[in-house]
Structure formats: structure tokens, C-alpha cells
Design a protein around this motif. Structure first.
Motif, short mmCIF file in Angstrom:
data_model
loop_
_atom_site.label_atom_id
_atom_site.label_comp_id
_atom_site.label_asym_id
_atom_site.label_seq_id
_atom_site.Cartn_x
_atom_site.Cartn_y
_atom_site.Cartn_z
N ARG A 314 -0.84 154.64 67.35
CA ARG A 314 0.32 153.90 67.80
C ARG A 314 1.24 153.54 66.65
O ARG A 314 2.22 152.84 66.84
CB ARG A 314 -0.11 152.65 68.55
N ALA A 344 4.97 150.15 76.72
CA ALA A 344 4.53 150.85 77.92
C ALA A 344 5.65 150.89 78.96
O ALA A 344 5.87 151.93 79.61
CB ALA A 344 3.29 150.17 78.50
N LYS A 347 8.26 153.48 77.99
CA LYS A 347 7.82 154.85 78.23
C LYS A 347 7.83 155.21 79.71
O LYS A 347 8.21 156.32 80.10
CB LYS A 347 6.42 155.05 77.64
N CYS A 581 0.86 159.83 84.77
CA CYS A 581 1.16 159.49 83.38
C CYS A 581 1.38 157.98 83.21
O CYS A 581 0.95 157.39 82.21
CB CYS A 581 2.40 160.25 82.91
N TYR A 584 -1.88 156.20 83.08
CA TYR A 584 -2.49 156.40 81.76
C TYR A 584 -1.88 155.44 80.74
O TYR A 584 -2.60 154.80 79.96
CB TYR A 584 -2.27 157.85 81.32
N LEU A 585 -0.56 155.30 80.76
CA LEU A 585 0.10 154.41 79.81
C LEU A 585 -0.32 152.96 80.02
O LEU A 585 -0.54 152.22 79.05
CB LEU A 585 1.62 154.54 79.95
N CYS A 589 -2.57 150.44 77.43
CA CYS A 589 -1.71 149.34 76.96
C CYS A 589 -2.57 148.09 76.80
O CYS A 589 -3.08 147.55 77.80
CB CYS A 589 -0.59 149.09 77.97
N THR A 668 4.25 160.56 77.24
CA THR A 668 3.00 159.83 77.48
C THR A 668 2.12 159.79 76.24
O THR A 668 1.55 158.73 75.90
CB THR A 668 2.23 160.47 78.64
#
Length: 676
Positions: A314, A344, A347, A581, A584-585, A589, A668
Motif C-alpha cells: 500500500r 477504498a 477506488k 472487485c 475485495y477492496l 481495507c 483493484t
């Protein structure tokens, strides 16, 4: 053995009476000007004005205190590490140590709290204003030994962060602190949420509740997030019943606090959880502060602000984005908000813009509403059991009449949900049951779908059919699913028919799965999502007026059945990929994961094996190309052109769909997202 009198004193009524007897500090005008050292001196002198420490020593950390026998100390420290939100450890003393130099100069933990609780065999037996007498009480056979080694020599003190430390910050940010306004101790409740156990220590999470105006939730979340050693950001925002709290007027500790119009109940993890740990573990002798009567440290609250550990990958982002949470409404019934980091959120908004592109020039951008993808992903993240439906008989002149848009996106969502530990069910038309079962079996065999999932149909056999499908025994308090998702699913129009984009009625090919979405509106705890690319899909009723005004044949074809969230995409499959996606994020997070887990467990890092599984179950170009070729092998065609080819809605898989998938994965997994 504990006497009958002591057993009686262990009752909740007795404990609540003690805690509520300190209803707030008296005459704070002068006390508010004093620093922690001056206040500790007054406490040591048993100044009657200091009954609780709420509102005192603004700008400084306050501490919960637990004092345990040495043989339990290591386990209790590990218990704190495992449950960092309720039990943020500021300092652990040496055995017999009465000072705590790292936190406060010239302090004596035996005298510097206004009221202590004394426990024997896990029962509260009394409260006292000083623990000095326990330094000389003989507990060992030899009087000579007792003269040199009182019980204190065997005791270890634990100092844990306290939410009183951020009340000043809340006020500075313009957030009202209702318990201070009302001159009461803060409200504290025992929840139905279990802490992560360690050794002899296991207990329910205790929370504080502070009402916050809905418009100030983000301010309250950000301010408290910046002080993780004072419990950090809230662990729940919304309906108390979701924590197992059914009557706010009946506090377990502290005092009830009245809500004002527009207030939302906000819950922070509470250090009184440590008292519950004492009651459950039943040590022979233990001490704690009395709830609301904290130890005042010399540590400014700002100095405790330490960042949440970030995985090394990150570093490509500005860490400050990751640290700052944003608050979003997820559900009205029951009321539930959720948290996610700015990174997050940024995105997921980027994903939403990508899927909103319209290479087929269908005009879908006219229906776009920001954050429908984000809200749906947040709701799905909180869900346990999800039902997904798809199937649009656009090719009514062919057999099968289904199109290639929908099933790939449904499978992409299903496999990510399975990877995250959710239960998933697929709902299909009875005419397509065997074909869809064969498609699912092939997807599992090829590794496109993580594991087999139930495939069911719905038939309308009467007015309660939908309710019985959604809920055990038709009982709205016992739903089977907490989220319904429709992706490229035929949606019922105002006249009761189902139309393709050309205005052809295909009702005879469609089972009334819309009824499930309609019935879900009356079942608390079931949230719905619709994903579409034309406005005639199930769930797009939320955007009905826009569809009528902006889309070709809109007045005829517009779906009349709304979903809570309506995700629009250039191609509906892209919406399914984006949901996978987005999930997933959220699950990678730290801000969101901490909120989901109520700050319990070692949540700051995701095990590498789990992260690899989530990554492996993201959509990919290879997997989506394979599932599209599988659909072709069953005779399923493109909806727009009716071609039996590697295309969806007239757009060829390469380069259009493969490019969208690649870009979604880049956002992602790799790329920097713009500000939210």
C-alpha cells in the motif's frame, strides 16, 4: 466460599446502582481549568466534586484500570492484544508497582482514582475510595513475610485507553457530547458480541453510546479514528438491536442519555469490557476503576494517534487516505451505517466510472447515480446469505432464449462472495434450471466458480409465496437471505409485462422473481441490488423516471420494481465484475474490516493465505473468456445482435470486454485512485 451476602452484591442491580451513583462531576467551572496532576491530587484528597471524570482533563488521555494477580497477567495482556478496540493497552506495570511513570509523574494507582471496585472470586463485593489498605492486608502465613509482602506485591496493573479522552476533540469538531450536555455519565451496554477469548479470559464486548446528529457522523468518525488508544473509531452506528441491545433506557453501566431529534446512536468499544473479563474469569482478588471514574494521565490525546499498520503493497498510496474513514448509510430497516477508508472509497468510485462507460452508445450514462456501487458493496459486505438472480430472454426467437449478458457477472459475484465466507444461492427460471445447473457445474470444474452453490426456482403459488421463499416459515423476523441481487434480469414494467429493449413482451419466458424484491421491502434486514444497462432490468425501478425520460421506449419498457441500490453499467456483466472487485477492496481495507469485526481479533493484517484466495477469486480475462465460451457451447447468444459468438451486447470480448476487466483489476490491485 463466597457468602450469600457477597453473591447478592454481585447482582447486576447492585453493580448498576454503584455505577450510576456517580452521576457526573459537580461544579466543573473550576475543575475544567486544572491539569491532570492537579486533578489527581484532588482525587487523592477525596474532593467530593469529582464523582466521575467525564469532561475533565480535556486534551489528555484517560485510562481504564484493571489490577490482577501476577499469574493472570500474561494471559490478560494477550487478551488485550487480541481485542484492541475495547482494550487498547497503554501500560502494564511490574508486579507490585504503584506508579506508572510512562503515563503520569508522581502518581499512585492506589489513591488516584475517585472510586475503585473490589472483586473476590469474580464478584463485586464493594467500592472504595482507596486501595492502600490492601498493601498491608496479610495473605500469607508468616507475619514477618506479610509485613514485607502484602497482596499488592503480587498484583499487576493494566492501564487501558478510555473514550473520555476524545470527548474534547468531539466538541472542538462541533459534535455535541450529549452526556456532558445532560450532566450524566456516559451510557454503557453489554452486547451480544463475544470478544476473542484468550486463556481464562472471555467475555462480551461492552460499548459506550453517544448520540450524534446524522449530519455530523463523518466528523465524529474522523475525530475518534485519530485516537486509536482511546478506542478509535466507532464499532457500530445504527440500530442497537444489531448489537443485542434492546432497550437504551436500561444501561448496564453508567446512565441513560437522551437522544435529540436527528440523532443517530453511535457505539464505541469500551474499556469496561475488562470488568466483564474479571467477572467471567473469577480471580481470587482483583480491582478496577468504577465505570466513569478513570485514571487521568499526563499524556496528550494527540500523542496517542498512531497509524494502523499498512501492508507493504500500500506504499503506492498516500497513507493519510487509508487512515481517514468515511461513513455511509447502508440500510434504513434496520438502521445501519458502515465505514470505509477514503482510499477504498476512491477506488470503488473509480470502478464505478469505468463500468459506466458506454461503447455501445446505449445512453446508459443518463441513468448514473454516484455511489450505488459503493453502497451495494458495503451492504453485501455486511451480509451473510445472498441470493443472486439473472436471465434475460432477449433472444426469444431462439432456443435457449437467454443472452450472454448476466450469467458471467453473476458467477463473478458469487465466487467472490463465497471466497469471503458468504452463503450464496442462485435463483433462476424453471425453464432454464437444467441448463444453468450444467453451466454452474462446468464453472466449478474449470475453477471459474469457487464451489457449487444451490440453484433454485420461485413459483407464485399465492400471496405469501414470496414471503415463505425469503423467510423461514414465512416469518419476517427469520429471513433466509439478507441481500438479493439481480443482474441483467428481466424486470416487470408498469403494465405487468416484461419487455426487451425493442419493446417485445417476453413475459411468457419469465418467472415472477420480481415478487421476491417486492416482498423484501417488507422484511427488515433484507437489502436489494439491481444491476442493469438499459432500465428494463429488475431493480431499475429505482430509476424509473429517468428511464422513461432518457431511454428509447422508456415509457413502455421501464422496470417498475425498485431495488435499494441500482448499479448502471455499459454492460451489466461489468457491474458484476465491479461488485466482486469492490468487495475485495472492502475486505482488504483495514478501516472497514475493523468496523465489521467490532475491533475484535487481530484485524490489522489479513493472513497471506486468505488474501491469496480472495485475489484468486477476482474476475480475470481468462476466466471470463472461458465462461463466455461455455455459454456459447449451450447456444446462448449476444443480446443485441443475436450472434452465437464471443460477444456480449454486440461488443466483442476482445478488445472491449477484456480491456474493461483489465482496467478494473488494475484499479483493484495496483493503480493509484484519485481522491473520492
Amino acid at each position: 466460599m463466597v457468602t450469600a451476602v457477597r453473591a447478592a452484591r454481585c447482582s447486576l442491580t447492585y453493580f448498576r446502582g454503584i455505577c450510576n451513583s456517580a452521576t457526573g462531576p459537580g461544579n466543573l467551572d473550576h475543575l475544567n481549568t486544572l491539569n491532570p496532576a492537579e486533578l489527581r491530587l484532588l482525587i487523592r484528597q477525596e474532593d467530593p466534586r469529582i464523582r466521575t471524570t467525564t469532561g475533565l482533563a480535556k486534551g489528555y488521555q484517560q485510562a481504564n484500570v484493571v489490577i490482577l494477580p501476577n499469574h493472570l497477567a500474561n494471559d490478560f495482556e494477550a487478551f488485550c492484544r487480541n481485542n484492541p478496540a475495547p482494550l487498547p493497552l497503554l501500560y502494564r506495570s511490574q508486579s507490585g508497582e504503584t506508579s506508572c511513570v510512562p503515563l503520569a509523574e508522581h502518581a499512585d494507582i492506589r489513591t488516584d482514582i475517585s472510586q475503585y471496585c473490589v472483586y473476590e472470586e469474580g464478584c463485586l463485593v464493594k467500592t472504595v475510595s482507596s486501595l492502600q489498605s490492601y498493601s498491608a492486608q496479610p495473605r500469607i502465613a508468616s507475619e514477618l513475610q506479610a509485613a514485607h509482602h502484602g497482596p499488592w506485591s503480587d498484583m499487576v496493573c493494566f492501564y487501558l485507553g478510555c473514550s473520555f479522552g476524545f470527548e474534547g476533540r468531539l466538541k472542538n469538531a462541533g459534535v455535541p457530547v450529549r452526556n456532558l450536555e445532560q450532566g450524566t455519565n456516559v451510557s454503557m451496554y453489554r452486547t451480544a458480541v463475544p470478544c476473542t477469548p484468550l486463556g481464562v479470559f472471555s467475555c462480551p464486548l461492552v460499548v459506550t453510546m453517544r448520540p450524534v446528529p446524522a449530519g455530523l457522523l463523518n466528523a465524529a468518525v474522523e475525530v475518534t479514528h485519530l485516537n486509536p488508544l482511546a478506542h478509535g473509531a466507532p464499532v457500530h452506528i445504527g440500530d442497537p438491536a444489531l448489537l443485542g441491545i434492546h432497550d437504551l433506557s436500561k444501561t448496564d453501566y453508567g446512565d441513560p442519555v437522551d437522544l435529540q431529534p436527528g440523532d443517530v446512536t453511535v457505539f464505541w468499544a469500551c474499556g469496561v469490557t475488562a470488568i466483564e473479563a474479571i467477572l467471567n474469569s473469577k480471580p481470587t482478588l482483583a480491582f478496577s476503576h468504577s465505570p466513569g471514574c478513570m485514571f487521568l494521565t499526563d499524556i496528550p490525546d494527540s500523542s496517542s494517534s498512531s497509524p494502523i499498520p499498512l501492508p507493504s503493497d500500500r506504499s503506492i498510496m498516500d497513507p493519510s487516505m487509508e487512515l481517514i474513514p468515511l461513513c455511509f448509510l447502508v440500510s434504513h430497516d434496520p438502521l445501519l451505517y458502515s465505514l470505509a477508508s477514503q482510499r477504498a472509497v476512491a477506488k470503488i468510485r473509480h470502478l464505478e466510472r469505468i463500468i459506466g462507460e458506454d461503447p455501445g452508445k446505449r445512453g446508459i450514462q443518463a441513468l448514473f447515480v454516484q455511489d450505488e456501487l459503493l453502497s451495494s458493496c458495503l451492504a453485501l459486505s455486511h451480509a451473510f446469505s445472498v441470493a443472486i438472480t439473472t436471465g434475460f430472454p432477449a433472444n426469444y426467437e431462439h432456443s435457449p432464449p437467454d443472452e450472454t449478458d448476466g450469467p458471467p457477472g453473476a458467477i463473478a459475484m458469487a465466487t467472490m462472495l463465497l471466497s469471503l465466507g458468504k452463503q450464496v444461492t442462485m435463483v433462476t427460471d424453471s425453464r432454464a434450471l437444467d441448463m444453468n445447473r450444467a453451466i454452474i457445474d462446468e464453472a466449478v470444474r474449470a475453477g471459474v466458480l469457487k464451489s457449487a452453490i444451490p440453484l433454485v426456482t420461485f413459483e407464485d403459488r399465492g400471496p405469501d409465496s414470496a414471503l415463505h421463499f425469503l423467510c423461514h416459515h414465512g416469518d419476517p423476523s427469520k429471513p433466509r437471505y439478507d441481500h438479493l441481487v439481480a443482474i441483467e434480469r428481466s424486470g416487470r414494467a408498469e403494465d405487468g409485462n416484461y419487455y426487451n429493449m425493442r419493446g417485445v413482451n417476453v413475459k411468457y419466458l419469465v418467472d415472477p422473481i420480481d415478487n421476491l424484491f417486492i416482498a423484501a421491502k417488507g422484511v427488515p434486514g433484507i437489502t436489494t441490488t439491481g444491476i442493469g444497462d438499459g432500465g428494463n432490468e429488475l431493480g431499475m425501478g429505482k430509476l424509473k423516471e429517468k428511464v422513461k425520460a432518457q431511454m428509447p421506449n422508456g415509457s413502455l419498457i421501464a422496470c417498475d420494481v425498485p431495488a435499494d441500490y441500482a448499479i448502471t453499467a455499459g454492460v451489466s456483466n461489468w457491474g458484476g465484475y465491479a461488485v466482486a472487485c469492490g468487495l475485495y477492496l472492502l475486505h482488504t481495507c483495514p478501516t472497514h474490516q475493523r468496523y465489521l469485526k467490532k475491533g475484535l481479533g487481530l484485524e490489522c493484517t489479513t493472513p497471506q493465505e486468505q488474501l491469496q484466495d480472495w485475489t484468486a477469486n477476482l474476475p480475470s480475462v481468462d476466466k471470463e473468456e472461458y465462461i463466455l465460451s461455455t455459454l456459447m457451447s449451450f447456444g446462448i447468444r449476444s443480446g443485441k445482435t443475436r450472434h452465437l459468438a464471443m460477444e456480449v451486447d454486440g461488443l466483442t470480448f476482445h478488445p472491449t470486454h477484456s480491456d474493461i476487466i483489465t482496467r478494473l483489476l488494475e484499479v483493484t490491485l495496483y493503480s493509484t485512485a484519485p481522491n473520492p
